[in-house]
Design an enzyme around this catalytic site. Sequence first.
Site, PDB file in Angstrom:
ATOM      1  N   CYS A   1      55.692  16.092  21.365  1.00 17.15           N
ATOM      2  CA  CYS A   1      55.309  16.846  22.680  1.00 17.15           C
ATOM      3  C   CYS A   1      54.640  15.945  23.675  1.00 17.15           C
ATOM      4  O   CYS A   1      54.525  16.199  24.882  1.00 17.15           O
ATOM      5  CB  CYS A   1      54.326  18.206  22.494  1.00 17.15           C
ATOM      6  SG  CYS A   1      55.132  19.499  21.522  1.00 17.15           S
TER       7      CYS A   1
ATOM      8  N   GLU B   1      52.295  25.886  25.098  1.00 18.67           N
ATOM      9  CA  GLU B   1      52.546  24.572  25.387  1.00 18.67           C
ATOM     10  C   GLU B   1      53.898  24.505  25.653  1.00 18.67           C
ATOM     11  O   GLU B   1      54.918  24.470  24.644  1.00 18.67           O
ATOM     12  CB  GLU B   1      52.175  23.576  24.376  1.00 18.67           C
ATOM     13  CG  GLU B   1      52.268  22.057  24.703  1.00 18.67           C
ATOM     14  CD  GLU B   1      53.715  21.631  24.646  1.00 18.67           C
ATOM     15  OE1 GLU B   1      54.268  21.166  25.545  1.00 18.67           O
ATOM     16  OE2 GLU B   1      54.217  21.718  23.603  1.00 18.67           O
TER      17      GLU B   1
END
Length: 239
Positions: free
Chosen positions: A98, A61
């Site tokens: 995130c 990610e």
Amino acid sequence: RECDMPEGVFSLLFSSGYDIGQALVKHPAIKAVGFTGSRRGGRALMDKAAARPEPIPVYTEMSSVNPTFILPSAIKERGDAIAAGLHASVTGGVGQFCTKPGLVFLPKDADEFVSSFNRSIEKTAPSPLLTGGIRSSYVAGNQKRAAEVGKVVANEEADLPGFSVNPSAFETSAVEFLNTPDLNDEIFGPTTLLIRSNEHEELLSIARSLEGQLTASIHGTEEDMKEYADLIAILETKV
């Protein structure tokens, strides 16, 4: 220990660079890798994994900017609440989640919304980032973006203690955004980019240009969801 599992099932190793991570990825006992962090760090691990005699999968990610589209009806109905929520999302955890919204698309006449959000940014006290390296990248990213867009809301970073930084906000037009690919880059920390547009087709072009994301959001009414069904369909392919 409570489950009577052997030592080494879980280990926490600290490193200031990529050496330890790359050594682990190259070790023949490792069969897969999960990674959350910067694109540069993730690419470094992916390259090592692919170069092994026995290549292994790397699940990463990296650098999500989590685009958020705020439509005119949403601003009219609940603009203050959305501006407050956006500020909380951009600055929460000093912008290190995130899912932080790094790109925010607004109508051209959203002056009051933008002013309210920017005032909140200006009033937010500095806070420390996780490491000195993250702080350096944040400051450099802010300086680069300021040169690109020229419209900035930020306090001076000089003489802040430790790894502390001030939050910031940048603003540009949809045309400039489409013509400046670097504006898609993530700046890890408490900052976001506001992009204004009233053109439906322009928003669709922007949505198509986006890379894969962790999240994408649209604020609007039920009628908006029907009118912008094509935008929603594009964003669904990006997350």
